[in-house]
Design an enzyme around this catalytic site. Structure first.
Site, mmCIF file in Angstrom:
data_model
loop_
_atom_site.group_PDB
_atom_site.id
_atom_site.type_symbol
_atom_site.label_atom_id
_atom_site.label_comp_id
_atom_site.label_asym_id
_atom_site.label_seq_id
_atom_site.Cartn_x
_atom_site.Cartn_y
_atom_site.Cartn_z
ATOM 1 N N LYS A 4 -4.912 -0.569 0.918
ATOM 2 C CA LYS A 4 -3.666 0.168 1.327
ATOM 3 C C LYS A 4 -2.798 0.136 0.246
ATOM 4 C CE LYS A 4 -2.468 -1.193 5.139
ATOM 5 N NZ LYS A 4 -3.005 -2.317 5.926
ATOM 6 N N ARG B 200 2.330 0.395 13.415
ATOM 7 C CA ARG B 200 1.030 -0.708 13.873
ATOM 8 C C ARG B 200 0.898 -0.437 15.207
ATOM 9 N NH1 ARG B 200 1.893 -3.660 8.789
ATOM 10 N NH2 ARG B 200 0.355 -5.260 8.627
ATOM 11 N N ARG C 258 -7.085 -12.191 -2.974
ATOM 12 C CA ARG C 258 -5.997 -11.444 -3.284
ATOM 13 C C ARG C 258 -4.894 -12.382 -3.834
ATOM 14 N NH1 ARG C 258 -3.646 -7.357 1.278
ATOM 15 N NH2 ARG C 258 -3.039 -9.164 2.269
ATOM 16 N N ARG D 40 -0.547 -15.052 -1.130
ATOM 17 C CA ARG D 40 0.530 -14.761 -0.142
ATOM 18 C C ARG D 40 0.480 -15.984 1.069
ATOM 19 N NH1 ARG D 40 0.402 -8.542 1.865
ATOM 20 N NH2 ARG D 40 0.344 -9.825 3.875
ATOM 21 N N ARG E 208 -4.683 -11.517 12.025
ATOM 22 C CA ARG E 208 -4.212 -10.254 11.970
ATOM 23 C C ARG E 208 -5.301 -8.945 12.003
ATOM 24 N NH1 ARG E 208 -2.219 -12.095 6.436
ATOM 25 N NH2 ARG E 208 -2.534 -10.141 5.523
HETATM 26 P P1 AMP Z 1 1.577 -6.248 5.591
HETATM 27 O O1 AMP Z 1 1.726 -6.563 4.207
HETATM 28 O O2 AMP Z 1 1.523 -4.795 5.820
HETATM 29 O O3 AMP Z 1 0.335 -6.868 5.939
HETATM 30 O O4 AMP Z 1 2.583 -6.919 6.542
HETATM 31 C C1 AMP Z 1 2.798 -8.361 6.422
HETATM 32 C C2 AMP Z 1 3.432 -8.873 7.854
HETATM 33 O O5 AMP Z 1 4.673 -8.294 8.236
HETATM 34 C C3 AMP Z 1 2.738 -8.412 9.061
HETATM 35 O O6 AMP Z 1 1.548 -9.378 9.497
HETATM 36 C C4 AMP Z 1 3.623 -8.350 10.129
HETATM 37 O O7 AMP Z 1 4.170 -9.858 10.469
HETATM 38 C C5 AMP Z 1 4.715 -7.906 9.417
HETATM 39 N N1 AMP Z 1 5.006 -6.500 9.618
HETATM 40 C C6 AMP Z 1 4.846 -5.588 8.461
HETATM 41 N N2 AMP Z 1 4.790 -4.329 9.099
HETATM 42 C C7 AMP Z 1 4.869 -4.288 10.536
HETATM 43 C C8 AMP Z 1 5.320 -3.434 11.613
HETATM 44 N N3 AMP Z 1 5.015 -2.178 11.340
HETATM 45 N N4 AMP Z 1 5.330 -3.841 12.916
HETATM 46 C C9 AMP Z 1 5.412 -5.295 13.050
HETATM 47 N N5 AMP Z 1 5.282 -6.191 12.230
HETATM 48 C C10 AMP Z 1 4.990 -5.892 10.844
#
Ligand code: AMP
Length: 233
Positions: free
Chosen positions: A17, A93, A130, A162, A173
């Site tokens: 993504k 989400r 990654r 990360r 996740r």
């Molecule tokens: P990502 O980089 O999109 O995988 O986001 C990393 C982390 O940020 C996720 O595992 C959540 O803890 C938090 N996060 C990001 N976007 C959201 C969202 N829309 N709702 C809730 N938590 C989020």
């Protein structure tokens, strides 16, 4: 040529993504708004909000809906930066987040929601390799490192794994994704906004697939609304 788009990108973590949203944002000349990147920036800046967010992120948990809706509402209404559109990555989400986004974008609704599809076994392998830039969020992998290890090609920042890319957090996740985000896919499908895109293949192949479906959807959405729209050429 179409310019400007208002879209959401859905897909499992590790589906590509971030990379594809960056390409789409450059192609359509709109901001790539990633809630994960926004949160990581807050963590890096050490704000109180960042510290609270880090606890959820390290555990692989979602932040509360009302917090994330506030963050996205503020960003989408920031000056003129989203006038031509946006590529939204990482939000919504959950179904309540999707409902809130429909309200936030009521005056200028989404053109489409793309679901980038990659099987769980494939994404677990991808995430393990990654690496990303601490400063600008650019994404690399063990197989595709930056030119000078491990400094970002774009900004020279440190490129690292990360904190939340450990196998345990990744599995959590992915479980969460199936439980919380899969209903979001169904929600958009019911509203005729969902387009499924195969996420397997080279970055260029997937990007070309995405541009084809986005062009079709944006053209159809603009024809249906009877307006060329500010971003159309
Ligand atoms: P990502 O980089 O999109 O995988 O986001 C990393 C982390 O940020 C996720 O595992 C959540 O803890 C938090 N996060 C990001 N976007 C959201 C969202 N829309 N709702 C809730 N938590 C989020």
């Amino acid at each position: 040529m179409i310019s400007g788009v208002r879209m959401v990108m859905l897909g499992r973590q590790g589906a590509g993504k971030g990379t594809q949203c960056g390409r789409l944002a450059r192609h359509y000349v709109v901001p790539h708004i990633s809630t994960g990147d926004m949160l990581r920036l807050a963590v890096k800046e050490g704000t109180e909000f960042g510290l609270r967010a880090k606890a959820y992120m390290d555990a692989g948990d979602l932040l509360p809906d009302e917090v994330m809706v506030g963050v996205v509402d503020e960003r989408l209404n920031q000056g003129g930066t989203t006038r031509r559109g946006f590529v939204l990555d990482g939000f919504p989400r959950t179904v309540p987040q999707a409902e809130a986004l429909a309200e936030i974008t009521r005056a200028a609704p989404l053109d489409l929601v793309a679901d980038l599809q990659v099987a769980p076994e494939v994404v677990i392998e991808r995430i393990a390799s990654r690496r990303s830039c601490l400063d600008c969020g650019a994404i690399y992998s063990v197989a595709d490192p930056p030119k000078y290890p491990w400094h970002c090609d774009n900004c020279g920042g440190d490129v690292v794994q990360r904190d939340d890319d450990t196998e345990e957090a990744v599995r959590r996740r992915l479980d969460l994704y199936d439980r919380e985000t899969a209903p979001v896919i169904a929600w958009y499908a019911e509203r005729g906004l969902l387009v499924e895109v195969d996420g397997l293949g080279s970055t260029d192949e997937v990007a070309a697939r995405l541009v084809t479906v986005v062009d079709e959807r944006v053209a159809a959405a603009r024809a249906a609304s009877g307006a060329a729209g500010p971003g159309a050429t």
